[in-house]
Design a protein around this motif. Structure first.
Motif, PDB file in Angstrom:
ATOM      1  N   TYR A  26      46.044  43.211  50.294  1.00 23.07           N
ATOM      2  CA  TYR A  26      46.043  43.178  48.836  1.00 23.07           C
ATOM      3  C   TYR A  26      44.733  43.686  48.236  1.00 23.07           C
ATOM      4  N   ARG A 140      50.299  39.026  42.872  1.00 19.60           N
ATOM      5  CA  ARG A 140      50.722  40.423  42.814  1.00 19.60           C
ATOM      6  C   ARG A 140      51.708  40.621  41.661  1.00 19.60           C
ATOM      7  N   ARG A 237      47.085  51.477  43.369  1.00 16.57           N
ATOM      8  CA  ARG A 237      46.799  50.038  43.420  1.00 16.57           C
ATOM      9  C   ARG A 237      45.699  49.693  42.416  1.00 16.57           C
ATOM     10  N   TRP A 239      43.295  46.409  40.784  1.00 17.78           N
ATOM     11  CA  TRP A 239      42.749  45.076  41.050  1.00 17.78           C
ATOM     12  C   TRP A 239      41.963  44.622  39.823  1.00 17.78           C
ATOM     13  N   PHE A 275      46.988  43.560  41.554  1.00 20.13           N
ATOM     14  CA  PHE A 275      46.602  42.340  42.242  1.00 20.13           C
ATOM     15  C   PHE A 275      45.470  41.668  41.473  1.00 20.13           C
ATOM     16  N   THR A 276      45.398  40.359  41.604  1.00 22.06           N
ATOM     17  CA  THR A 276      44.304  39.602  41.019  1.00 22.06           C
ATOM     18  C   THR A 276      44.090  38.360  41.870  1.00 22.06           C
TER      19      THR A 276
END
Length: 309
Positions: A26, A140, A237, A239, A275-276
């Motif tokens: 992730y 997610r 992706r 983040w 994502f986080t």
């Protein structure tokens, strides 16, 4: 099999990025960020990246250093990652042993590391004498298919304007001041203090994964009030590096507003998953992310060991 632990070399950047993506799928990790972190770390951090090499192939890595920006002196870190297909080969043990020896030599009293909430990782940490601390919840969002809340700029609270970090390119100090205040209030086992401005510029503002066009800043009557910092890997992706609101502006939904705008921008730019990560006790941000549609992806635990034990 011949296994050795050695210092990172510039040619290892791609292999280390692959190791980290295998162990923590992730994370937003690229060869560029790996090499940049090694080259740009503040001297006070005493940063050193170790790699485990098995028969000429890099199968693991361990980032070591001290939390020079913490209010808790003597606290160090050793973040180990091993490729999934190389687990059980002794690479993780060799890396952690080398890291602990190095950090003890620097005078560190404690060392901490993140471990995924899975039997193998937890057992590995606890057998080495590490004790469990706080949790971190990774979430997610299917950004490509998410039904993001609409952005109705006509309904913004009075005096609120959304900008991007790119709008602060000539003078990012207001973002530095906001980030420093929010960092000091972030819950966790290690309490951090805001870095000097020059260090923030070098470590945060110039980070190669930072996307200034996707980082949203909520401004109220000309003053920075909240922000949502975005990192991307240029491979679809996204983040959330930090989402926060200054103390004087909390309770108005500004962090949610900033993050919503950032997610919309990210999707328009081609990002397909977001994502986080939040401290397990950070209920306000956990609620915000659930509202956006984030779902649990992984749980991590911070483990700490007294080096003198």
């Amino acid at each position: 099999m011949t296994l050795i632990v050695r210092d990172f070399r510039a040619a290892d950047a791609e292999a280390v990025a692959e190791v980290r993506r295998s162990a923590f799928p992730y994370l937003v990790t690229t060869p560029e960020t790996v090499a940049w972190t090694v080259a740009s770390a503040p001297p006070e951090r005493r940063y050193r990246l170790l790699v485990a090499e098995a028969d000429g192939r890099v199968v693991g890595s361990c980032a070591t250093g001290v939390f020079h920006d913490s209010s808790d002196p003597g606290h160090a870190f050793a973040e180990t990652a091993v490729r999934v297909d190389a687990r059980g080969t002794g690479a993780g043990s060799a890396l952690v042993s080398a890291a602990e020896e190095r950090l003890a030599g620097l005078g560190a009293a404690q060392v901490s590391a993140w471990a995924r909430d899975e039997p193998r990782s937890v057992t590995f940490a606890e057998r080495r004498g590490y004790r469990r601390g706080r949790s971190s919840r990774v979430q997610r969002l299917d950004l490509a298919g998410a039904a993001l809340p609409p952005l109705d700029r006509q309904a913004f609270p009075g005096g609120v304007e959304l900008r991007t970090a790119a709008d602060f390119a000539d003078d990012p100090r207001p973002l530095y001041e906001a980030d420093a205040e929010c960092t000091e209030d972030e819950p966790g086992d290690v309490q951090f203090v805001g870095p000097p401005y020059a260090e923030w510029l070098a470590v945060i503002w110039e980070h190669p994964a930072l996307d200034r066009e996707l980082t949203t800043v909520a401004v109220v009557d000309g003053a920075v009030a909240a922000f949502s910092l975005a990192h991307t890997d240029r491979r679809g992706r996204y983040w959330s590096g930090m989402t926060g609101t200054l103390r004087a502006f909390r309770g108005r939904g500004l962090a949610k507003l900033a993050k919503n705008d950032s997610l919309h921008r990210a999707r328009a730019a081609g990002c397909v998953e977001a994502f986080t990560s939040n401290d397990g006790g950070n209920e306000p941000m956990l609620a915000v992310n659930k509202w956006f549609g984030y779902v649990p992806a992984a749980t991590q635990w911070r483990y700490v060991r007294e080096l003198g034990a």
